[in-house]
Motif scaffolding. Structure first.
Motif, PDB file in Angstrom:
ATOM      1  N   UNK A 144       0.841  -1.191   0.000  1.00 29.29           N
ATOM      2  CA  UNK A 144       0.000   0.000   0.000  1.00 29.29           C
ATOM      3  C   UNK A 144       0.876   1.240   0.000  1.00 29.29           C
ATOM      4  N   UNK A 145       0.284   2.381  -0.294  1.00 27.80           N
ATOM      5  CA  UNK A 145       1.075   3.611  -0.403  1.00 27.80           C
ATOM      6  C   UNK A 145       0.474   4.753   0.419  1.00 27.80           C
ATOM      7  N   UNK A 146       1.379   5.513   1.007  1.00 26.35           N
ATOM      8  CA  UNK A 146       1.047   6.758   1.680  1.00 26.35           C
ATOM      9  C   UNK A 146       1.652   7.877   0.845  1.00 26.35           C
ATOM     10  N   UNK A 147       0.812   8.798   0.366  1.00 23.10           N
ATOM     11  CA  UNK A 147       1.296   9.882  -0.492  1.00 23.10           C
ATOM     12  C   UNK A 147       0.998  11.214   0.182  1.00 23.10           C
ATOM     13  N   UNK A 148       2.033  12.002   0.366  1.00 23.14           N
ATOM     14  CA  UNK A 148       1.880  13.314   0.983  1.00 23.14           C
ATOM     15  C   UNK A 148       2.691  14.333   0.203  1.00 23.14           C
ATOM     16  N   UNK A 149       2.427  15.593   0.448  1.00 25.06           N
ATOM     17  CA  UNK A 149       3.263  16.633  -0.149  1.00 25.06           C
ATOM     18  C   UNK A 149       3.708  17.581   0.950  1.00 25.06           C
ATOM     19  N   UNK A 150       4.888  18.125   0.767  1.00 24.74           N
ATOM     20  CA  UNK A 150       5.452  19.075   1.716  1.00 24.74           C
ATOM     21  C   UNK A 150       6.131  20.194   0.932  1.00 24.74           C
ATOM     22  N   UNK A 151       6.377  21.298   1.612  1.00 22.95           N
ATOM     23  CA  UNK A 151       7.030  22.433   0.963  1.00 22.95           C
ATOM     24  C   UNK A 151       8.503  22.531   1.326  1.00 22.95           C
ATOM     25  N   UNK A 152       8.958  21.622   2.171  1.00 19.89           N
ATOM     26  CA  UNK A 152      10.354  21.650   2.591  1.00 19.89           C
ATOM     27  C   UNK A 152      10.920  20.231   2.621  1.00 19.89           C
ATOM     28  N   UNK A 153      12.210  20.088   2.335  1.00 19.52           N
ATOM     29  CA  UNK A 153      12.867  18.784   2.365  1.00 19.52           C
ATOM     30  C   UNK A 153      13.055  18.268   3.790  1.00 19.52           C
ATOM     31  N   UNK A 154      12.907  19.155   4.749  1.00 28.36           N
ATOM     32  CA  UNK A 154      13.182  18.792   6.144  1.00 28.36           C
ATOM     33  C   UNK A 154      12.351  17.611   6.625  1.00 28.36           C
TER      34      UNK A 154
END
Length: 195
Positions: A144-154
């Motif tokens: 299964x997959x968890x997909x998220x987005x972020x604005x920083x590499x941190x």
């Protein structure tokens, strides 16, 4: 929801909204591109906001696929409730994703195929992010997959504590440009939490 309403929610709840503008359609397309819609039985969405990703999920899903939304912001929740009140196999909860396991038991959902997340992990308390990501890793079926987005590499390193594989892509046609993380736990087994 109009831009000014979204902006008002950001100003009053910056830690939970996380962005001044709703996500772009381009980002939404990238967020769902790894989903096998023909075979997915259960899809969750954390922090749908005004429903940009939700709209794409509903456009592409198999009608029998169950989609569960967790929206902690009451104003966004009301918008989603009104917009999708007549949609079958869609459940919307005004609740934190921290309680995902409890709600899945309530719905009789044994595992999850995909989790799509709009949560701003970089601005959430670290303990909250930890609980959400740990529970997410336990409810996903094998592959299964968890997909998220972020604005920083941190946040990539933080998220890698919970998933053995994290693929990264960038969507520049978003304000601001977003980093999409597609995460999986290859050793996970279906139904690892108790019903």
């Amino acid at each position: 929801m109009k831009f000014l309403s979204f902006l008002a929610q950001y100003i009053s709840n910056p830690r939970s909204v996380g962005a001044v503008l709703p996500s772009s359609s381009y980002l939404a397309d990238k967020m769902i591109e790894s989903i096998d819609f023909d075979n997915a039985k259960y899809i969750l969405e954390y922090g749908p906001g005004t429903g940009v990703f939700t709209k794409k999920l509903l456009q592409h899903r198999n009608p029998k696929t169950v989609i569960v939304l967790f929206e902690n912001n009451i104003e966004f929740y009301k918008v989603l409730e009104e917009k999708y009140k007549d949609v079958d196999n869609l459940y919307i909860y005004n609740e934190s994703a921290e309680k995902v396991d409890w709600y899945l038991k309530k719905c009789g959902i044994p595992y999850v195929d995909y989790v799509i997340s709009g949560l701003p992990f970089a601005s959430l308390p670290k303990a909250v992010s930890h609980r959400i990501l740990l529970k997410t890793s336990k409810i996903l079926r094998k592959n299964g997959k968890f997909v998220t987005f972020q604005y920083t590499k941190a946040m990539k390193t933080f998220i890698e504590q919970f998933f053995s594989k994290v693929d990264v892509s960038i969507e520049i046609r978003n304000v601001p440009p977003a980093m999409v993380l597609c995460c999986s736990l290859e050793e996970n087994l279906e139904g690892t939490y108790a019903i």
